[in-house]
Design a protein around this motif. Structure first.
Motif, short mmCIF file in Angstrom:
data_model
loop_
_atom_site.label_atom_id
_atom_site.label_comp_id
_atom_site.label_asym_id
_atom_site.label_seq_id
_atom_site.Cartn_x
_atom_site.Cartn_y
_atom_site.Cartn_z
N ALA A 171 0.84 -1.19 0.00
CA ALA A 171 0.00 0.00 0.00
C ALA A 171 0.88 1.24 0.00
O ALA A 171 1.93 1.28 0.66
CB ALA A 171 -0.92 0.01 1.21
N GLY A 172 0.45 2.26 -0.74
CA GLY A 172 1.11 3.57 -0.72
C GLY A 172 0.33 4.50 0.20
O GLY A 172 -0.90 4.50 0.20
N LEU A 173 1.05 5.31 0.99
CA LEU A 173 0.43 6.22 1.94
C LEU A 173 0.82 7.65 1.58
O LEU A 173 2.01 7.94 1.41
CB LEU A 173 0.85 5.89 3.37
N TYR A 174 -0.17 8.54 1.50
CA TYR A 174 0.03 9.87 0.93
C TYR A 174 -0.62 10.95 1.78
O TYR A 174 -1.63 10.72 2.45
CB TYR A 174 -0.59 9.94 -0.47
N VAL A 175 -0.04 12.15 1.69
CA VAL A 175 -0.64 13.36 2.26
C VAL A 175 -0.68 14.40 1.15
O VAL A 175 0.29 14.56 0.40
CB VAL A 175 0.17 13.89 3.45
N VAL A 176 -1.81 15.10 1.03
CA VAL A 176 -1.95 16.14 0.01
C VAL A 176 -1.60 17.49 0.64
O VAL A 176 -2.17 17.88 1.67
CB VAL A 176 -3.38 16.19 -0.56
N ALA A 177 -0.65 18.19 0.03
CA ALA A 177 -0.18 19.48 0.56
C ALA A 177 -1.22 20.57 0.36
O ALA A 177 -2.22 20.39 -0.34
CB ALA A 177 1.14 19.87 -0.11
N SER A 178 -0.97 21.72 0.96
CA SER A 178 -1.92 22.84 0.91
C SER A 178 -2.14 23.36 -0.51
O SER A 178 -3.18 23.96 -0.81
CB SER A 178 -1.44 23.99 1.80
N ASP A 179 -1.16 23.12 -1.41
CA ASP A 179 -1.32 23.56 -2.80
C ASP A 179 -1.93 22.48 -3.69
O ASP A 179 -2.00 22.63 -4.92
CB ASP A 179 0.02 24.01 -3.38
N GLY A 180 -2.37 21.35 -3.10
CA GLY A 180 -2.99 20.28 -3.86
C GLY A 180 -2.03 19.25 -4.41
O GLY A 180 -2.45 18.34 -5.15
N THR A 181 -0.76 19.33 -4.05
CA THR A 181 0.23 18.36 -4.52
C THR A 181 0.22 17.12 -3.63
O THR A 181 0.39 17.24 -2.42
CB THR A 181 1.65 18.96 -4.51
N PRO A 182 0.05 15.93 -4.20
CA PRO A 182 0.13 14.70 -3.40
C PRO A 182 1.60 14.36 -3.10
O PRO A 182 2.45 14.41 -3.99
CB PRO A 182 -0.50 13.63 -4.29
N TRP A 183 1.87 14.02 -1.85
CA TRP A 183 3.20 13.59 -1.45
C TRP A 183 3.12 12.17 -0.91
O TRP A 183 2.31 11.89 -0.02
CB TRP A 183 3.77 14.50 -0.36
N ARG A 184 3.93 11.28 -1.48
CA ARG A 184 3.99 9.91 -0.95
C ARG A 184 4.87 9.91 0.29
O ARG A 184 6.05 10.28 0.24
CB ARG A 184 4.54 8.94 -1.98
N ILE A 185 4.30 9.49 1.41
CA ILE A 185 5.05 9.43 2.66
C ILE A 185 5.86 8.14 2.74
O ILE A 185 6.96 8.11 3.29
CB ILE A 185 4.09 9.54 3.87
N GLY A 186 5.30 7.08 2.19
CA GLY A 186 6.01 5.81 2.19
C GLY A 186 5.09 4.67 1.83
O GLY A 186 3.99 4.88 1.29
N TYR A 187 5.53 3.47 2.12
CA TYR A 187 4.81 2.25 1.78
C TYR A 187 4.61 1.40 3.03
O TYR A 187 5.39 1.48 3.99
CB TYR A 187 5.59 1.42 0.75
N ALA A 188 3.60 0.55 3.01
CA ALA A 188 3.34 -0.34 4.13
C ALA A 188 2.77 -1.66 3.62
O ALA A 188 2.21 -1.73 2.52
CB ALA A 188 2.38 0.30 5.13
N ILE A 189 2.91 -2.71 4.42
CA ILE A 189 2.20 -3.95 4.15
C ILE A 189 0.71 -3.67 4.30
O ILE A 189 0.27 -2.94 5.18
CB ILE A 189 2.60 -5.05 5.16
N GLY A 190 -0.09 -4.28 3.42
CA GLY A 190 -1.53 -4.12 3.52
C GLY A 190 -2.26 -5.45 3.45
O GLY A 190 -1.82 -6.38 2.77
N ASN A 191 -3.35 -5.54 4.20
CA ASN A 191 -4.31 -6.63 4.04
C ASN A 191 -5.58 -5.97 3.55
O ASN A 191 -6.33 -5.39 4.33
CB ASN A 191 -4.56 -7.38 5.35
N GLU A 192 -5.81 -6.07 2.23
CA GLU A 192 -6.92 -5.33 1.63
C GLU A 192 -8.28 -5.95 1.95
O GLU A 192 -9.27 -5.24 1.97
CB GLU A 192 -6.68 -5.20 0.12
N PHE A 193 -8.35 -7.25 2.20
CA PHE A 193 -9.51 -7.92 2.80
C PHE A 193 -10.79 -7.67 2.01
O PHE A 193 -11.31 -6.56 1.98
CB PHE A 193 -9.68 -7.45 4.24
#
Length: 330
Positions: A171-193
């Motif tokens: 899984a990719g984990l992201y935060v969207v900045a105040s100007d609308g730019t997505p920033w990838r913070i990092g990756y993690a194991i995911g169980n999408e279930f």
């Protein structure tokens, strides 16, 4: 670098994983979300933001697990501003499982199912040259931040579900900045279930089958992602391994590049809303359901992956029947 989130007397904290046994707290209020926002706002790298805020003390990792203080590695203060989504048919080999699920009758060998057609699009155009747009992948919505359960917590499955199957993936984990730019913070194991029986009945019910809980973590990998990752997905019942299978992920084992999947998610303006968090699953090729496994309450899902530290573990919990929901007219 790998990060975790945890509760410290109801305060949300983030820490750097030092070893399998110890983590080092990072001095900032608000956890990983606040740390990421600080790095974005100051223009520093996330690694620098972490290094400059490390505390001298260490915390026992296992105590956080035992005391149920471990949290998903990235959360939003308001779960409604965390969107959980994903893409399927992205991994080499995944189309065979999905196509078999969707096939209803015998067809000519030359005829492609919708699943195989979508997979073929990815194989042929899912890894475009730099600055080019590649093939559009399958896409689905799982819910907001409330559908993410913490590592080591129970994985709830609704009483009406036909199946409660794990999906081990990245899984990719992201935060969207105040100007609308997505920033990838990092990756993690995911169980999408997911509910694979519901999906198998008719692939147009895929959207229904994905509206389930999920889990990510416990650790967030900061920095570059290895192209080849080897993991293991396991189901444990009554202390014994019921099913176990290796799985591969990373771009070397995918029909799509990560950048292509990210482009086709964040191209929509609604997914570039400042301040939002996004958790996006990149797909899988390994399912216990494909091997005829039927899980039951109390079974534990365990997913281990390459350089991601501790495994992601959750125990299946079937929710009680609810009274029929009635809609009232005003």
């Amino acid at each position: 670098m790998r990060l975790i989130q945890y509760l410290d007397q109801r305060r949300l904290r983030v820490a750097l994983v030092e070893s399998a046994d110890a983590v080092r707290p990072i001095t900032i209020d608000g956890g990983t979300y606040a740390l990421a926002q600080a790095a974005i706002n100051t223009g520093e790298s996330l690694e620098d933001a972490i290094t400059s805020r490390l505390e001298d003390r260490l915390i026992d990792y296992q105590e956080l697990v035992d005391e149920r203080r471990l949290l998903p590695p990235l959360t939003h203060p308001d779960p409604a501003h965390c969107l959980v989504t994903g893409t399927g048919l992205t991994h080499l080999g995944s189309a065979d499982t999905r196509s078999a699920m969707h096939a209803k009758t015998q067809v000519a060998e030359t005829e492609l199912t919708d699943s195989m057609r979508m997979f073929k699009l990815g194989v042929e155009g899912g890894k475009p040259a730099a600055d080019s747009v590649g093939a559009q992948p399958e896409w689905f919505y799982k819910g907001d931040g409330d559908c993410i359960v913490a590592p080591e917590a129970e994985m709830p499955s609704p009483a009406f579900a036909e199946d409660a199957g794990e999906e081990p993936e990245l899984a990719g984990l992201y935060v969207v900045a105040s100007d609308g730019t997505p920033w990838r913070i990092g990756y993690a194991i995911g169980n999408e279930f997911s509910d694979h029986v519901t999906e198998r009945f008719n692939y147009l019910w895929l959207a229904h089958s994905k509206l389930r809980a999920c889990s990510v973590g416990p650790e967030l990998l900061v920095g570059s992602l290895p192209a080849h990752l080897e993991g293991t997905s396991r189901i444990v019942r009554d202390g014994q391994t019921l099913w176990e299978k290796p799985f591969l992920t990373g771009e070397a084992n995918m029909a799509h590049s990560i950048a292509n999947l990210e482009y086709h998610h964040f191209k929509y303006p609604g997914f570039r809303r400042p301040g939002d968090v996004h958790v996006h699953f990149f797909g899988t090729a390994t399912l216990s359901f494909a091997d005829g496994i039927k899980v039951r309450e109390g079974d534990r899902f365990e997913i281990t992956l390459g350089d991601f530290g501790r495994p992601l573990r959750n125990t299946l919990q079937v929710q009680p029947e609810l009274e029929t929901t009635h809609v009232n007219a005003l």
